[in-house]
Design an enzyme around this catalytic site. Structure first.
Site, PDB file in Angstrom:
ATOM      1  N   ASP A   5     -50.622  97.444  -5.071  1.00  0.00           N
ATOM      2  CA  ASP A   5     -50.561  95.982  -5.221  1.00  0.00           C
ATOM      3  C   ASP A   5     -50.750  95.573  -6.677  1.00  0.00           C
ATOM      4  O   ASP A   5     -50.015  94.748  -7.209  1.00  0.00           O
ATOM      5  CB  ASP A   5     -51.707  95.348  -4.414  1.00  0.00           C
ATOM      6  CG  ASP A   5     -51.237  94.733  -3.109  1.00  0.00           C
ATOM      7  OD1 ASP A   5     -50.104  95.002  -2.703  1.00  0.00           O
ATOM      8  OD2 ASP A   5     -52.015  93.986  -2.503  1.00  0.00           O
TER       9      ASP A   5
ATOM     10  N   GLU B 169     -52.840  87.623  -7.067  1.00  0.00           N
ATOM     11  CA  GLU B 169     -53.846  87.824  -6.028  1.00  0.00           C
ATOM     12  C   GLU B 169     -54.898  88.839  -6.448  1.00  0.00           C
ATOM     13  O   GLU B 169     -56.072  88.706  -6.125  1.00  0.00           O
ATOM     14  CB  GLU B 169     -53.152  88.319  -4.740  1.00  0.00           C
ATOM     15  CG  GLU B 169     -54.143  88.654  -3.656  1.00  0.00           C
ATOM     16  CD  GLU B 169     -53.503  89.159  -2.367  1.00  0.00           C
ATOM     17  OE1 GLU B 169     -52.293  89.446  -2.354  1.00  0.00           O
ATOM     18  OE2 GLU B 169     -54.241  89.261  -1.376  1.00  0.00           O
TER      19      GLU B 169
ATOM     20  N   ASP C  82     -47.914  87.004  -5.452  1.00  0.00           N
ATOM     21  CA  ASP C  82     -48.503  87.818  -4.377  1.00  0.00           C
ATOM     22  C   ASP C  82     -47.664  89.093  -4.374  1.00  0.00           C
ATOM     23  O   ASP C  82     -46.509  89.084  -3.919  1.00  0.00           O
ATOM     24  CB  ASP C  82     -48.432  87.095  -3.030  1.00  0.00           C
ATOM     25  CG  ASP C  82     -49.232  87.828  -1.950  1.00  0.00           C
ATOM     26  OD1 ASP C  82     -49.531  89.026  -2.156  1.00  0.00           O
ATOM     27  OD2 ASP C  82     -49.538  87.215  -0.919  1.00  0.00           O
TER      28      ASP C  82
ATOM     29  N   ILE D 284     -47.694  91.947  -2.759  1.00  0.00           N
ATOM     30  CA  ILE D 284     -47.224  92.289  -1.404  1.00  0.00           C
ATOM     31  C   ILE D 284     -47.972  91.376  -0.443  1.00  0.00           C
ATOM     32  O   ILE D 284     -49.192  91.402  -0.385  1.00  0.00           O
ATOM     33  CB  ILE D 284     -47.510  93.763  -1.016  1.00  0.00           C
ATOM     34  CG1 ILE D 284     -46.794  94.728  -1.974  1.00  0.00           C
ATOM     35  CG2 ILE D 284     -47.063  94.037   0.437  1.00  0.00           C
ATOM     36  CD1 ILE D 284     -47.038  96.195  -1.672  1.00  0.00           C
ATOM     37  N   ASP D 285     -47.239  90.556   0.258  1.00  0.00           N
ATOM     38  CA  ASP D 285     -47.851  89.743   1.298  1.00  0.00           C
ATOM     39  C   ASP D 285     -47.635  90.478   2.623  1.00  0.00           C
ATOM     40  O   ASP D 285     -46.626  91.167   2.802  1.00  0.00           O
ATOM     41  CB  ASP D 285     -47.200  88.355   1.337  1.00  0.00           C
ATOM     42  CG  ASP D 285     -47.918  87.441   2.308  1.00  0.00           C
ATOM     43  OD1 ASP D 285     -49.151  87.299   2.194  1.00  0.00           O
ATOM     44  OD2 ASP D 285     -47.245  86.878   3.193  1.00  0.00           O
TER      45      ASP D 285
ATOM     46  N   THR E 246     -49.798  92.900   3.707  1.00  0.00           N
ATOM     47  CA  THR E 246     -50.087  94.295   3.345  1.00  0.00           C
ATOM     48  C   THR E 246     -50.296  95.152   4.596  1.00  0.00           C
ATOM     49  O   THR E 246     -49.899  96.316   4.618  1.00  0.00           O
ATOM     50  CB  THR E 246     -51.377  94.372   2.494  1.00  0.00           C
ATOM     51  OG1 THR E 246     -51.453  93.202   1.702  1.00  0.00           O
ATOM     52  CG2 THR E 246     -51.396  95.589   1.608  1.00  0.00           C
TER      53      THR E 246
ATOM     54  N   ASP F 210     -50.045  82.904  -1.707  1.00  0.00           N
ATOM     55  CA  ASP F 210     -49.287  83.068  -0.461  1.00  0.00           C
ATOM     56  C   ASP F 210     -48.228  81.976  -0.307  1.00  0.00           C
ATOM     57  O   ASP F 210     -47.154  82.222   0.237  1.00  0.00           O
ATOM     58  CB  ASP F 210     -50.210  82.951   0.771  1.00  0.00           C
ATOM     59  CG  ASP F 210     -51.182  84.105   0.921  1.00  0.00           C
ATOM     60  OD1 ASP F 210     -50.730  85.252   0.855  1.00  0.00           O
ATOM     61  OD2 ASP F 210     -52.393  83.850   1.102  1.00  0.00           O
TER      62      ASP F 210
HETATM   63  O1  LIG Z   1     -51.443  90.462   2.881  1.00  0.00           O
HETATM   64  P1  LIG Z   1     -52.058  89.465   1.948  1.00  0.00           P
HETATM   65  O2  LIG Z   1     -51.288  89.281   0.650  1.00  0.00           O
HETATM   66  O3  LIG Z   1     -53.525  89.653   1.714  1.00  0.00           O
HETATM   67  O4  LIG Z   1     -51.888  87.942   2.608  1.00  0.00           O
HETATM   68  C1  LIG Z   1     -52.405  87.613   3.868  1.00  0.00           C
HETATM   69  C2  LIG Z   1     -52.670  86.107   3.953  1.00  0.00           C
HETATM   70  O5  LIG Z   1     -53.566  85.706   2.948  1.00  0.00           O
HETATM   71  C3  LIG Z   1     -53.243  85.763   5.330  1.00  0.00           C
HETATM   72  O6  LIG Z   1     -53.378  84.371   5.442  1.00  0.00           O
HETATM   73  C4  LIG Z   1     -52.332  86.244   6.451  1.00  0.00           C
HETATM   74  O7  LIG Z   1     -53.001  86.080   7.697  1.00  0.00           O
HETATM   75  P2  LIG Z   1     -52.399  85.212   8.878  1.00  0.00           P
HETATM   76  O8  LIG Z   1     -51.068  85.804   9.251  1.00  0.00           O
HETATM   77  O9  LIG Z   1     -53.414  85.351   9.992  1.00  0.00           O
HETATM   78  O10 LIG Z   1     -52.284  83.814   8.361  1.00  0.00           O
HETATM   79  C5  LIG Z   1     -52.030  87.706   6.304  1.00  0.00           C
HETATM   80  O11 LIG Z   1     -51.134  88.044   7.300  1.00  0.00           O
HETATM   81  P3  LIG Z   1     -51.349  89.337   8.240  1.00  0.00           P
HETATM   82  O12 LIG Z   1     -52.828  89.350   8.602  1.00  0.00           O
HETATM   83  O13 LIG Z   1     -50.469  89.053   9.389  1.00  0.00           O
HETATM   84  O14 LIG Z   1     -50.915  90.486   7.392  1.00  0.00           O
HETATM   85  C6  LIG Z   1     -51.400  87.986   4.961  1.00  0.00           C
HETATM   86  O15 LIG Z   1     -50.225  87.204   4.800  1.00  0.00           O
HETATM   87 MG   LIG Z   2     -50.710  87.239   0.779  1.00  0.00          MG
HETATM   88 MG   LIG Z   3     -50.945  90.309  -1.059  1.00  0.00          MG
END
Ligand SMILES: O=P(O)(O)O[C@H]1[C@H](O)[C@@H](O)[C@H](OP(=O)(O)O)[C@@H](OP(=O)(O)O)[C@H]1O
Ligand SMILES: [Mg+2]
Ligand SMILES: [Mg+2]
Length: 376
Positions: free
Chosen positions: A54, A79, A153, A155-156, A158, A299
């Site tokens: 990341d 991030e 971000d 990788i969103d 992750t 995000d």
């Molecule tokens: O993977 P990172 O960059 O840390 O970003 C997270 C977001 O900050 C979270 O809000 C997401 O959770 P939700 O899908 O429950 O909203 C989360 O979704 P996920 O729990 O489904 O992976 C991610 O999008």
């Molecule tokens: Mg994210």
């Molecule tokens: Mg991320």
């Protein structure tokens, strides 16, 4: 500023290459999916490789953007923190160096001397991406770099990236989880007002991609009278009720309140905050509702710019409900990206505290606000 858009599309593709290579090259893949156990788990110095991947992606974006637009230096936020601690207890700042060899040497210091992994990662970071055809020819964007800031971000979703399940994507249907939910998000906002004005989304894993790289990209610009998006505006389908995408962790009270405006089977769930907004952009859902402050500026900034370019937006749910309860004609309170919360610390300063609603059509937003009023 069309040059900035083209650069962001290019660096996002480079970032997507790194994300793909980390899953394709065995020495990197093993590090990515390894579960630390026993003594290893307690070794503070080998930080999770997924965090390093990341950080490397974020830093390569930062490096390339700063090189071409020095006016943006100091205004490129991400991030991740790029400070790592190595085996000798030294703090190492992960950056992209001027040569591949130097980057490999630096990465080896945080990879506990793993030269193979460090060299593979450095090669990916310094490799030029293949040219992407984005249809930005002739585009002019009336903005100056000194007016702008950037949110990355790397990788969103992750968790989906690590899990790595490849789903067969069906045209016109939302696929709730899988590798396609992992996105590289780069958003640009106005320093003065915090409005999102440009966004690039790269989906490194999209098995319907016609170009053969395995990925897909989306972009949008929304500034003054310029509103242009790589995606066309889907028609409004109101028969059968609205369709809303939610996080699987969403509160029961929100789900119940939304059933009054959503048709049967029109409440859907998907992974990744960015992917959920992308579903709204693509018309796979009419809106994305999130009642918790669990997303951050990185995000939402990029996909928010695309939604604005399509005539929609992303509002702060709590503030918009307050406005609507006090009788405001247009209760929309769009999220902004320039100011941290002074009463919070660390990443929390940049959370979208009031939750959010991402929408394409304002009348649909009003229906959703009406359904949620007094219910949260
Ligand atoms: O993977 P990172 O960059 O840390 O970003 C997270 C977001 O900050 C979270 O809000 C997401 O959770 P939700 O899908 O429950 O909203 C989360 O979704 P996920 O729990 O489904 O992976 C991610 O999008
Ligand atoms: Mg994210
Ligand atoms: Mg991320």
């Amino acid at each position: 500023m069309a040059d900035l858009l083209r650069l962001l599309l290019r660096v996002a593709e480079k970032a997507a290459n790194v994300a793909r290579i980390c899953r394709q090259e065995a020495p990197l893949f093993q590090l990515l999916v390894q579960e630390k156990t026993g003594e290893d788990k307690n070794k503070k110095f080998v930080q999770d490789f997924k965090t390093l991947a990341d950080v490397v992606i974020q830093e390569l974006i930062r490096h390339d953007v700063r090189a071409q637009f020095p006016e943006l230096a100091g205004f490129i936020h991400g991030e991740e923190s790029n400070k790592f601690e190595n085996g000798l207890g030294e703090s190492v700042t992960v950056t992209v160096c001027s040569t591949e060899e130097e980057t490999a040497k630096l990465l080896a210091t945080v990879l506990d001397g793993d030269q193979t992994a460090a060299s593979l990662l450095a090669r990916a970071v310094h490799q030029d991406p293949s040219t992407i055809e984005a249809g930005t020819h002739g585009l002019t964007v009336p903005l100056k770099p000194s007016e702008l800031g950037v949110w990355i971000d790397p990788i969103d979703a992750t968790s989906q990236y690590i899990e790595g399940r490849e789903e067969v994507l069906e045209e016109g249907r939302l696929s709730p989880s899988g590798l396609h939910c992992a996105l590289v998000l780069i958003g640009v906002y106005l320093r003065s007002t915090g409005e999102p004005v440009m966004g690039v989304i790269n989906q490194p894993f999209n098995n319907k991609d016609p170009t053969g790289t395995g990925g897909k990209h989306y972009w949008g610009v929304s500034s003054g009278s310029t509103n242009i998006c790589s995606e066309s505006r889907p028609g409004v389908r109101s028969e059968g009720g609205l369709s809303v995408v939610l996080s699987s962790n969403e509160k029961q009270s929100v789900k119940e309140a939304l059933t009054s405006v959503c048709g049967p089977d029109k409440l859907m769930y998907a992974s990744g905050a960015g992917y959920k907004v992308l579903c709204v952009i693509q018309g796979l859902a009419d809106a994305y509702v999130l009642s918790e402050g669990s997303t951050f500026k990185w995000d939402s900034c990029a996909p928010h710019a695309l939604l604005r370019a399509l005539g929609g937006g992303v509002v702060d749910l709590a503030l918009s409900l307050q406005q609507s309860e006090s009788g405001a004609q247009d209760p929309r309170t769009e999220l902004t990206y320039h100011q941290p919360r002074a009463d919070r610390l660390g990443a929390d300063r940049w959370a979208n505290h009031g939750g959010l609603v991402a929408y394409r059509d304002v009348s649909q937003l009003h229906s959703i606000m009406g359904a949620l009023r007094g219910k949260l």
